[in-house]
Design a protein around this motif. Structure first.
Motif, PDB file in Angstrom:
ATOM      1  N   ALA A 122       3.492  11.817   1.882  1.00  0.00           N
ATOM      2  CA  ALA A 122       2.775  11.723   3.157  1.00  0.00           C
ATOM      3  C   ALA A 122       2.053  10.384   3.267  1.00  0.00           C
ATOM      4  N   ALA A 123       1.402   9.974   2.175  1.00  0.00           N
ATOM      5  CA  ALA A 123       0.705   8.685   2.177  1.00  0.00           C
ATOM      6  C   ALA A 123       1.694   7.533   2.298  1.00  0.00           C
ATOM      7  N   GLN A 148       2.845  21.208   2.205  1.00  0.00           N
ATOM      8  CA  GLN A 148       3.497  21.346   0.903  1.00  0.00           C
ATOM      9  C   GLN A 148       2.745  20.608  -0.201  1.00  0.00           C
ATOM     10  N   ARG A 149       1.635  19.974   0.176  1.00  0.00           N
ATOM     11  CA  ARG A 149       0.802  19.209  -0.756  1.00  0.00           C
ATOM     12  C   ARG A 149       1.575  18.047  -1.393  1.00  0.00           C
ATOM     13  N   ASN A 150       2.517  17.537  -0.644  1.00  0.00           N
ATOM     14  CA  ASN A 150       3.259  16.358  -1.093  1.00  0.00           C
ATOM     15  C   ASN A 150       2.519  15.126  -0.572  1.00  0.00           C
ATOM     16  N   PRO A 196       0.817  -1.228   0.000  1.00  0.00           N
ATOM     17  CA  PRO A 196       0.000   0.000   0.000  1.00  0.00           C
ATOM     18  C   PRO A 196       0.845   1.270   0.000  1.00  0.00           C
ATOM     19  N   ALA A 197       1.955   1.262   0.733  1.00  0.00           N
ATOM     20  CA  ALA A 197       2.806   2.452   0.801  1.00  0.00           C
ATOM     21  C   ALA A 197       3.400   2.773  -0.566  1.00  0.00           C
ATOM     22  N   LEU A 200       5.136  15.278   9.124  1.00  0.00           N
ATOM     23  CA  LEU A 200       3.898  14.906   8.430  1.00  0.00           C
ATOM     24  C   LEU A 200       3.080  16.146   8.096  1.00  0.00           C
ATOM     25  N   GLY A 201       3.016  17.078   9.048  1.00  0.00           N
ATOM     26  CA  GLY A 201       2.293  18.324   8.787  1.00  0.00           C
ATOM     27  C   GLY A 201       2.899  19.097   7.633  1.00  0.00           C
TER      28      GLY A 201
END
Length: 648
Positions: free
Chosen positions: A323-324, A317-319, A194-195, A311-312
């Motif tokens: 993050a996921a 940064q909309r990365n 999944p990662a 994580l924040g």
């Protein structure tokens, strides 16, 4: 320009060149790898260990089999390492093997953090934080499969990040082959899917997405990933050569540990015996509740805050892909570990902290970038240096706080214990039993690697599948058919329920598989039509005021008991006043509690009773209670089973 000025300029240029080399990514990778390897070497266990570590230490040496899921890659590489690296004994060499792969994992982790952040200081601090996290560090000091597994997790992350930055075929091929190799080592590699799906999704599914082309590529890379799985042929190829695959108990039937057949090979490869360990229950919710505490213990509060900050930053940064990747990578292991109930499940948490350290690197890099860009600090490097120096306390705190706890260099307990047993002059054909498999594996190492007492047989519960190996009681009965003298390597109270025991030197018990004889004082008491009290005997001490006596009470279950009951034996005088009480306990403890007793089986329980010095002489009632303290359920009432005369 004078010659003096030229010399100064040349000197400055030389130092700048040296500094660039010393602070290059390649140099830092080598430095962090070598430094952590030296740390792990310094703290590695010096010799044979108990449990899985002890098993791997002898299995790799002979290129034999180990417990499911087989770990063929580890056994091949570990065996070669043991024979080629001539440092210490073979057991220590395999401990050092873990140090080697752990150090490489830290070096690769540094490269992962660098590729994501392009910040040397942040990447170095995050890598060292991971290196000295207590769990990962502990896996670097002992022979175990987790160090190599963590290396593969980090290497897959590196190939994945590189491919995401530049979708090049060489990175895809490297990723596929590494994924296959990782699967030949540890099946939890599947949890990473999944990662990586989240990491690759926006690079694969684009406006020009061609499903047919994608399917062809997926088949190609899937085939590449499947190639290393051929290494599992090691299992059938080495099954017949494994000396402990079958234990000879002649004239009784042998104990088959590894069945040398297609079904047996698949049982090892698929880990079929562990399928019952999966489930959602109270332990699941307990593991989930406890995870935040584990997280803090591994990375300390500052590390946890840095993880959350990172994580924040990724979301800000909309990365979202990265993050996921971090969240899915970590939580996949958190969730799996909560439903997989095995003894060493804590070791499965290591990849979680690798993903957390990715976020730590991102968080530190973000703060340093903000300092460099701020109008008040953009013209000086001092604030950045000060910040990095402060954040360096992250790994330094764990290093100093955990060094002595992690240092295994004096850990010789297993060898010391077995040296004592080997010096006990036991018969050459002795069978040695423990209720703990971990305590027996060093014996196999000493026999198979160091050739000591090769004719002894070491047994433990669940050494093979089936009811005959379920517990120490059944195991002794199974071994009795061999006609060999049997010894418990330590006191195991459960054995006294069914067999005659003779205490010997060095804490050994001679176990005679003979059922308890008739009690000195037979009775015909029956508790609630469920448990018959056969009688009682005085085993030790004299019933004199101020003395301690040991009484044996025999039971015969008339029905299957559903609970693990506690027994209580008390003394009452003629007026109904309690004057003494034995040690309330669960007979058989965890090895053979009442829920495992068979109907019609004679069970001999024991109670130690301390008599008060002021107790008057006379006859006293022996009162028995059988109850479950958790539910309040009891078998009958407090019942008299006989009398005992006490003198002063």
């Amino acid at each position: 320009m004078t010659s003096s000025d030229q010399a100064i300029e040349h000197s400055n240029s030389l130092w700048e060149h040296v500094w660039r080399i010393a602070t290059s990514v390649s140099a830092l990778t080598v430095c962090v790898t070598v430094a952590t390897f030296l740390l792990y070497w310094r703290t590695a266990a010096p010799t044979v260990l108990q449990g899985d570590s002890g098993e791997l230490q002898f299995a790799a040496w002979g290129f034999w089999l180990t417990h499911p899921t087989g770990y063929p890659l580890y056994l091949i590489l570990g065996g070669l390492w043991q024979h080629l690296v001539q440092i210490g004994d073979p057991a220590f060499r395999l401990n050092l093997f873990s140090a080697f792969w752990s150090a490489l994992a830290v070096g690769v982790a540094f490269l992962v953090f660098w590729e994501i952040t392009r910040a040397r200081g942040a990447s170095l601090i995050a890598a060292l934080t991971f290196a000295v996290s207590p769990l990962f560090w502990s896996q670097a000091t002992r022979a175990e499969v987790y160090a190599l597994n963590t290396f593969f997790v980090a290497l897959l992350a590196l190939w994945g990040i590189l491919w995401r930055e530049k979708p090049n075929r060489k990175f895809a091929i490297a990723f596929a082959l590494t994924f296959g190799l990782a699967l030949t080592h540890h099946r939890t590699t599947f949890l990473l899917i999944p990662a990586f799906a989240a990491l690759f999704a926006d690079r694969i599914v684009t406006k020009n997405f061609d499903a047919r082309h994608f399917a062809k590529r997926a088949l190609l890379y899937g085939a590449l990933a499947a190639l290393p799985l051929l290494m599992y042929l090691y299992i059938p190829l080495r099954a017949g050569a494994t000396p402990y695959a079958m234990i000879d108990l002649s004239p009784a039937a042998p104990i088959v540990i590894f069945e040398n057949s297609p079904r047996g090979w698949l049982d090892v490869i698929l880990g079929s015996g562990f399928s019952g360990a999966l489930g959602i229950d109270a332990a699941t919710w307990g593991a989930l509740r406890d995870f935040p505490n584990q997280w803090i213990a591994q990375l300390n509060p500052i590390g946890v805050l840095a993880t959350l900050l990172g994580l924040g930053v990724l979301f800000w940064q909309r990365n979202f892909a990265l993050a996921a990747f971090v969240l899915f990578g970590g939580f996949a292991f958190v969730l799996f570990n909560s439903v997989y109930h095995i003894g060493d499940i804590s070791d499965y948490y290591t990849p979680i902290y690798f993903f957390a350290c990715i976020a730590i690197a991102v968080g530190i890099a973000f703060i340093t970038q903000q300092l460099r860009a701020h109008t008040l600090t953009r013209n000086t490097t001092l604030p950045v240096i000060a910040l990095l120096a402060f954040l360096a306390l992250l790994p330094l705190q764990n290093l100093f706080n955990n060094f002595f706890a992690q240092a295994q260099s004096q850990h010789t307990n297993a060898r010391t214990q077995w040296a004592r047993i080997l010096a006990s002059n036991l018969p050459q054909d002795a069978i040695l039993i423990s209720n703990d498999r971990d305590e027996i594996t060093p014996l196999y190492y000493l026999q198979l690697v160091e050739k000591q007492q090769p004719n002894w047989i070491g047994l433990f519960p669940k050494i093979a599948a089936g009811a005959r190996y379920e517990n120490v009681i059944a195991l002794v009965q199974r071994a009795a058919g061999a006609g060999r003298p049997t010894f418990a390597i330590k006191p195991i109270p459960a054995l006294t329920l069914r067999y005659q025991i003779e205490e010997g030197a060095n804490g050994l018990w001679r176990v005679k598989p003979i059922a308890p004889g008739m009690p000195q004082h037979p009775t015909d008491v029956v508790l609630d039509d469920t448990l018959r009290v056969r009688g009682y005997s005085l085993l030790a001490g004299k019933p004199v005021a101020g003395e301690q006596i040991t009484l044996a009470v025999q039971y015969v279950p008339l029905k299957k008991l559903a609970r693990n009951f506690t027994t209580s034996l008390q003394l009452f005088d003629a007026e109904g006043k309690k004057v003494a009480q034995g040690n309330d306990h669960v007979p058989g403890d965890v090895e053979y509690p009442s829920s495992k007793w068979r109907v019609g089986q004679v069970i001999q329980d024991q109670f130690d009773i301390q008599l008060d010095p002021n107790v008057p002489s006379g006859n006293y009632k022996l009162m028995l209670s059988v109850y479950d303290p958790s539910s309040g359920e009891a078998i009958g009432e407090l019942t008299q089973i006989g009398e005992i005369q006490i003198s002063d």
